[in-house]
Motif scaffolding. Structure first.
Motif, PDB file in Angstrom:
ATOM      1  N   GLY A  87       0.816  -1.204   0.000  1.00 57.10           N
ATOM      2  CA  GLY A  87       0.000   0.000   0.000  1.00 57.10           C
ATOM      3  C   GLY A  87       0.848   1.251   0.000  1.00 57.10           C
ATOM      4  O   GLY A  87       1.981   1.260   0.479  1.00 57.10           O
ATOM      5  N   ILE A  88       0.265   2.301  -0.569  1.00 58.02           N
ATOM      6  CA  ILE A  88       0.849   3.642  -0.547  1.00 58.02           C
ATOM      7  C   ILE A  88      -0.144   4.515   0.200  1.00 58.02           C
ATOM      8  O   ILE A  88      -1.327   4.567  -0.152  1.00 58.02           O
ATOM      9  CB  ILE A  88       1.072   4.189  -1.975  1.00 58.02           C
ATOM     10  CG1 ILE A  88       1.951   3.245  -2.801  1.00 58.02           C
ATOM     11  CG2 ILE A  88       1.639   5.606  -1.920  1.00 58.02           C
ATOM     12  CD1 ILE A  88       3.378   3.091  -2.322  1.00 58.02           C
ATOM     13  N   GLY A  89       0.310   5.202   1.236  1.00 59.86           N
ATOM     14  CA  GLY A  89      -0.582   5.964   2.100  1.00 59.86           C
ATOM     15  C   GLY A  89      -1.198   7.199   1.444  1.00 59.86           C
ATOM     16  O   GLY A  89      -0.636   7.765   0.502  1.00 59.86           O
ATOM     17  N   VAL A  90      -2.350   7.591   1.969  1.00 57.30           N
ATOM     18  CA  VAL A  90      -3.061   8.766   1.458  1.00 57.30           C
ATOM     19  C   VAL A  90      -2.285  10.058   1.690  1.00 57.30           C
ATOM     20  O   VAL A  90      -2.635  11.099   1.128  1.00 57.30           O
ATOM     21  CB  VAL A  90      -4.484   8.903   2.058  1.00 57.30           C
ATOM     22  CG1 VAL A  90      -5.376   7.783   1.585  1.00 57.30           C
ATOM     23  CG2 VAL A  90      -4.438   8.991   3.560  1.00 57.30           C
ATOM     24  N   GLU A  91      -1.222   9.997   2.480  1.00 54.70           N
ATOM     25  CA  GLU A  91      -0.421  11.204   2.689  1.00 54.70           C
ATOM     26  C   GLU A  91       0.124  11.758   1.378  1.00 54.70           C
ATOM     27  O   GLU A  91       0.395  12.950   1.272  1.00 54.70           O
ATOM     28  CB  GLU A  91       0.714  10.955   3.689  1.00 54.70           C
ATOM     29  CG  GLU A  91       1.720   9.904   3.300  1.00 54.70           C
ATOM     30  CD  GLU A  91       1.388   8.492   3.803  1.00 54.70           C
ATOM     31  OE1 GLU A  91       2.302   7.657   3.827  1.00 54.70           O
ATOM     32  OE2 GLU A  91       0.230   8.233   4.159  1.00 54.70           O
ATOM     33  N   ILE A  92       0.259  10.907   0.356  1.00 52.46           N
ATOM     34  CA  ILE A  92       0.786  11.419  -0.913  1.00 52.46           C
ATOM     35  C   ILE A  92      -0.146  12.473  -1.516  1.00 52.46           C
ATOM     36  O   ILE A  92       0.315  13.373  -2.211  1.00 52.46           O
ATOM     37  CB  ILE A  92       1.110  10.309  -1.932  1.00 52.46           C
ATOM     38  CG1 ILE A  92      -0.143   9.612  -2.450  1.00 52.46           C
ATOM     39  CG2 ILE A  92       2.118   9.330  -1.365  1.00 52.46           C
ATOM     40  CD1 ILE A  92       0.098   8.705  -3.642  1.00 52.46           C
ATOM     41  N   ASP A  93      -1.454  12.382  -1.248  1.00 52.29           N
ATOM     42  CA  ASP A  93      -2.375  13.391  -1.768  1.00 52.29           C
ATOM     43  C   ASP A  93      -2.096  14.752  -1.141  1.00 52.29           C
ATOM     44  O   ASP A  93      -2.130  15.777  -1.825  1.00 52.29           O
ATOM     45  CB  ASP A  93      -3.831  12.967  -1.537  1.00 52.29           C
ATOM     46  CG  ASP A  93      -4.221  11.775  -2.394  1.00 52.29           C
ATOM     47  OD1 ASP A  93      -3.686  11.630  -3.515  1.00 52.29           O
ATOM     48  OD2 ASP A  93      -5.070  10.979  -1.950  1.00 52.29           O
TER      49      ASP A  93
END
Length: 193
Positions: A87-93
């Motif tokens: 998974g890649i966290g929503v923090e990238i948004d």
């Protein structure tokens, strides 16, 4: 509490992918060492349901914790491969919304889903000669001979590149510093976008 960020279109998102053993983690580590202090280029952590190796920029989660975070909407992207969850966290948004160029360590098989969420992303495939890839896989000692053979077979399989998806290739057969510099140039180009 389920907090969600509206995903950016991905103009400054680099979706790094390549066969297991192609050197993605090495390139990301080298890239970081050449960033200027004020340069807004960020490499996202990858969450994975196995212990992370010393050379990886991954955070290990149990399957239960991964499932809990998925249910809470904590992942911008997630996929399964080789019996593991990534998974890649929503923090990238939030990072993209702040104007940063963001690099994620993705999966070739998951590119269509990533492109659907971030239609302006740039996909970057790290390529390596098959014989060199075999040596790298054997050298890291993570898989047995049968698993290495499966990974080598998978490395040559075609994958889907969505229409209008920008795809670049970075060769990592020579010194990884050269490939890392090329990747950094791509990221710096995103800052101007």
């Amino acid at each position: 509490m389920n907090v969600s960020y509206a995903p950016a279109d991905g103009t400054r998102l680099i979706y790094l992918m390549g066969a297991s053993g192609s050197g993605k983690d090495t390139l990301l580590r080298l890239l970081r060492t050449h960033l200027r202090g004020d340069e807004p280029v960020l490499v996202a952590h990858r969450y994975i349901t196995r212990e992370s190796g010393d050379s990886e920029d991954s955070l290990s989660l149990t399957e239960d914790e991964f499932g809990r975070r998925a249910a809470l909407g904590c992942f911008a992207l997630r996929w399964s491969s080789h019996g593991l969850h990534y998974g890649i966290g929503v923090e990238i948004d939030a990072w993209l919304a702040c104007g940063a160029a963001v690099i994620i360590n993705g999966s070739r098989a998951h590119l269509p889903q990533a492109h659907a969420r971030y239609p302006a992303l740039t996909a970057v495939e790290v390529t390596v000669a098959p014989a060199l890839l075999a040596r790298r896989l054997a050298g890291r000692g993570r898989e047995n001979a049968q698993q290495i053979a499966q990974r080598l077979a998978r490395a040559t399989q075609a994958y889907t590149v969505p229409p209008r998806c920008r795809l670049l290739r970075v060769n990592n057969d020579a010194a990884p510093e050269s490939a890392a510099a090329e990747l950094l140039d791509i990221a710096r180009g995103k800052l101007a976008a």
